[in-house]
Design an enzyme around this catalytic site. Sequence first.
Site, PDB file in Angstrom:
ATOM      1  N   ARG A 271       0.779  -1.237   0.000  1.00 25.88           N
ATOM      2  CA  ARG A 271       0.000   0.000   0.000  1.00 25.88           C
ATOM      3  C   ARG A 271       0.806   1.280   0.000  1.00 25.88           C
ATOM      4  NH1 ARG A 271      -3.738  -1.920   4.833  1.00 25.88           N
ATOM      5  NH2 ARG A 271      -1.735  -2.919   5.227  1.00 25.88           N
TER       6      ARG A 271
ATOM      7  N   ASP B  40      -0.826 -14.152  -0.031  1.00 25.23           N
ATOM      8  CA  ASP B  40      -0.930 -13.986   1.419  1.00 25.23           C
ATOM      9  C   ASP B  40      -0.706 -15.328   2.080  1.00 25.23           C
ATOM     10  OD1 ASP B  40      -1.759 -11.712   3.357  1.00 25.23           O
ATOM     11  OD2 ASP B  40      -2.663 -13.525   4.167  1.00 25.23           O
TER      12      ASP B  40
HETATM   13  O1  CP3 Z   1       6.138  -9.256   0.906  1.00 23.89           O
HETATM   14  C1  CP3 Z   1       5.392  -9.139  -0.100  1.00 23.89           C
HETATM   15  O2  CP3 Z   1       5.393  -8.124  -0.820  1.00 23.89           O
HETATM   16  C2  CP3 Z   1       4.564 -10.333  -0.520  1.00 23.89           C
HETATM   17  C3  CP3 Z   1       3.172 -10.299  -0.178  1.00 23.89           C
HETATM   18  C4  CP3 Z   1       2.706 -10.632   1.211  1.00 23.89           C
HETATM   19  C5  CP3 Z   1       1.488 -10.126   1.726  1.00 23.89           C
HETATM   20  N1  CP3 Z   1       1.245 -10.725   2.927  1.00 23.89           N
HETATM   21  C6  CP3 Z   1       0.626  -9.164   1.050  1.00 23.89           C
HETATM   22  C7  CP3 Z   1      -0.399  -8.457   1.837  1.00 23.89           C
HETATM   23  C8  CP3 Z   1       3.236 -11.492   2.185  1.00 23.89           C
HETATM   24  C9  CP3 Z   1       4.545 -12.233   2.166  1.00 23.89           C
HETATM   25  C10 CP3 Z   1       2.290 -11.552   3.243  1.00 23.89           C
HETATM   26  C11 CP3 Z   1       2.475 -12.406   4.432  1.00 23.89           C
HETATM   27  C12 CP3 Z   1       1.558 -12.278   5.566  1.00 23.89           C
HETATM   28  N2  CP3 Z   1       0.203 -12.093   5.560  1.00 23.89           N
HETATM   29  C13 CP3 Z   1       1.949 -12.434   6.908  1.00 23.89           C
HETATM   30  C14 CP3 Z   1       3.329 -12.796   7.363  1.00 23.89           C
HETATM   31  C15 CP3 Z   1       4.252 -11.639   7.296  1.00 23.89           C
HETATM   32  C16 CP3 Z   1       4.139 -10.727   8.442  1.00 23.89           C
HETATM   33  O3  CP3 Z   1       3.731  -9.580   8.236  1.00 23.89           O
HETATM   34  O4  CP3 Z   1       4.536 -11.145   9.559  1.00 23.89           O
HETATM   35  C17 CP3 Z   1       0.821 -12.277   7.719  1.00 23.89           C
HETATM   36  C18 CP3 Z   1       0.771 -12.329   9.230  1.00 23.89           C
HETATM   37  C19 CP3 Z   1      -0.281 -12.077   6.852  1.00 23.89           C
HETATM   38  C20 CP3 Z   1      -1.719 -11.942   7.221  1.00 23.89           C
HETATM   39  C21 CP3 Z   1      -2.231 -10.638   6.790  1.00 23.89           C
HETATM   40  N3  CP3 Z   1      -2.461 -10.273   5.473  1.00 23.89           N
HETATM   41  C22 CP3 Z   1      -2.577  -9.550   7.604  1.00 23.89           C
HETATM   42  C23 CP3 Z   1      -2.451  -9.528   9.113  1.00 23.89           C
HETATM   43  C24 CP3 Z   1      -3.021  -8.531   6.744  1.00 23.89           C
HETATM   44  C25 CP3 Z   1      -3.591  -7.201   7.117  1.00 23.89           C
HETATM   45  C26 CP3 Z   1      -2.463  -6.286   7.386  1.00 23.89           C
HETATM   46  C27 CP3 Z   1      -2.840  -4.851   7.259  1.00 23.89           C
HETATM   47  O5  CP3 Z   1      -1.901  -4.067   7.402  1.00 23.89           O
HETATM   48  O6  CP3 Z   1      -4.000  -4.510   6.994  1.00 23.89           O
HETATM   49  C28 CP3 Z   1      -2.890  -9.000   5.428  1.00 23.89           C
HETATM   50  C29 CP3 Z   1      -3.210  -8.246   4.187  1.00 23.89           C
HETATM   51  C30 CP3 Z   1      -2.093  -8.021   3.226  1.00 23.89           C
HETATM   52  N4  CP3 Z   1      -1.234  -8.983   2.787  1.00 23.89           N
HETATM   53  C31 CP3 Z   1      -1.790  -6.805   2.540  1.00 23.89           C
HETATM   54  C32 CP3 Z   1      -0.737  -7.072   1.656  1.00 23.89           C
HETATM   55  C33 CP3 Z   1      -0.107  -6.129   0.670  1.00 23.89           C
HETATM   56  C34 CP3 Z   1      -2.551  -5.511   2.707  1.00 23.89           C
HETATM   57  C35 CP3 Z   1      -3.876  -5.703   2.074  1.00 23.89           C
HETATM   58  C36 CP3 Z   1      -4.362  -4.516   1.326  1.00 23.89           C
HETATM   59  O7  CP3 Z   1      -3.883  -4.257   0.203  1.00 23.89           O
HETATM   60  O8  CP3 Z   1      -5.272  -3.867   1.856  1.00 23.89           O
END
Ligand code: CP3
Length: 355
Positions: free
Chosen positions: A31, A78
Site C-alpha cells: 500500500r 498472502d
Molecule cells: O512481501 C510481499 O510483498 C509479498 C506479499 C505478502 C502479503 N502478505 C501481502 C499483503 C506477504 C509475504 C504476506 C504475508 C503475511 N500475511 C503475513 C506474514 C508476514 C508478516 O507480516 O509477519 C501475515 C501475518 C499475513 C496476514 C495478513 N495479510 C494480515 C495480518 C493482513 C492485514 C495487514 C494490514 O496491514 O491490513 C494481510 C493483508 C495483506 N497482505 C496486505 C498485503 C499487501 C494488505 C492488504 C491490502 O492491500 O489492503
Amino acid sequence: MTVLKNDRFLRALLKQPVDVTPVWMMRQAGRYLPEYRATRAKAGDFMSLCMNPALACEVTLQPLDRYPQLDAAILFSDILTIPDAMGQGLYFESGEGPRFRKVVSSLADIEALPVPDPEQDLGYVMEAVRTIRRELNGRVPLIGFSGSPWTLATYMVEGGSSKDFRKSKAMLYDNPQAMHLLLDKLARAVTSYLNGQILAGAQAVQIFDSWGGSLSSAAYQEFSLAYMKRIIDGLLREHEGRRVPVILFTKGGGLWLEAMAESGAEALGLDWTCDIGSARARVGDRVALQGNMDPSVLYANPAAIRAEVARILASYGEGTGHVFNLGHGITPEVDPAHAGAFFEAVHELSAQYHR
Ligand code: CP3
C-alpha cells in the site's frame, strides 16, 4: 529455461561471493506504492487481487520497475490462502485485517479439516508463480512463501488477528493433542504448497513464522520450530539444476537462533531487535542471515536511513552471507522515495565489504 541475469540474492543465501549485498524488502509490493493501490482498486479488493494471476504478477513487478536496485521479487499473495483452501472462508474487513467465517475450536473441527492440494485447491497461486516467472524473464529470482504452521494456526483458532493469542494458547496448553493434530495437518499442507510453488518456478522460499516469538522457549521448540523442521525436511531442495534455499523467519526469535540454525534452512530472517553482528557470531557459518533494519527507520529522512544501513553493514562485517532486508514488512505510510534511498544505500555502501 531462461538464464538468471542477477543471482546475487541466491548466491548470498548460499554464502557464495557477491559484488554487493543483495537487497529486497518484506511487503515490497503494497500500500505504500500508489501504483499498487491503483491495481488493487482495479481488482476490487485484496483477495480478488491475490486470486487474479495477471494482476498479482503486475503488482509483484511494480517495485522492481520503480527500484532497479531490487535483487529479488516475492510472489504477491498472502499466508492465509492455506486456511482459506481448508474451507475457513477468509475475508478482509477494510481496516480490520483478516477474518474467517469459520473458526477452529475443537478436536472435531480439526479432524474435519482437509489438507489442500496445491494445483487443485490453490491453482491461482501456482498460476501466479508461473506468470511471474515468465514475465520476470530472468531479471531477478522469485521468492515463494508460506506461513508457518503455528502462525497459520493462530489465525484459524482466533478467527483473525490477535494481540494475546488467547484461544490458540489456551488450546495449546489445554489440549496439546488437538493443537499437534492441527499443526501436523498444516505442516503437510505447507510442505506440498511450497513444493508446488517450487515446481511452478519459485527459486527460494521463505517461511513466515510471524507469531513464533509469542511463545515460551519450550513451546517454541515443540509447537513451532519442530513443524518448520519437518517442512524443510520435505521440501524439494533442487530445481532447474539449482539449489532452492529456504529462509526461516521467526519474528521475535532472536533468543533461539542457534536452534533455528540446525533446522536445515539456508538462512534465518532477523527482526530489528537483534544485533546482526552478534547473530552472525552465534550461528557461525551454518546459515546466512537476512535483515534487519527497523521498518520505522523509513519514516526518517534519507540521510538517517543511509546512516542506519551503514551501521548494519558494519555490524555484519566483511564477506557474503547477508541479504539486506527490513526486520518486518514496510508500513503503508512510508514515502516511496525513502524506500528508494534505502535500496541505493545498501548497494553503494556494501561494495567495500565484498572486496
Ligand atoms: O512481501 C510481499 O510483498 C509479498 C506479499 C505478502 C502479503 N502478505 C501481502 C499483503 C506477504 C509475504 C504476506 C504475508 C503475511 N500475511 C503475513 C506474514 C508476514 C508478516 O507480516 O509477519 C501475515 C501475518 C499475513 C496476514 C495478513 N495479510 C494480515 C495480518 C493482513 C492485514 C495487514 C494490514 O496491514 O491490513 C494481510 C493483508 C495483506 N497482505 C496486505 C498485503 C499487501 C494488505 C492488504 C491490502 O492491500 O489492503
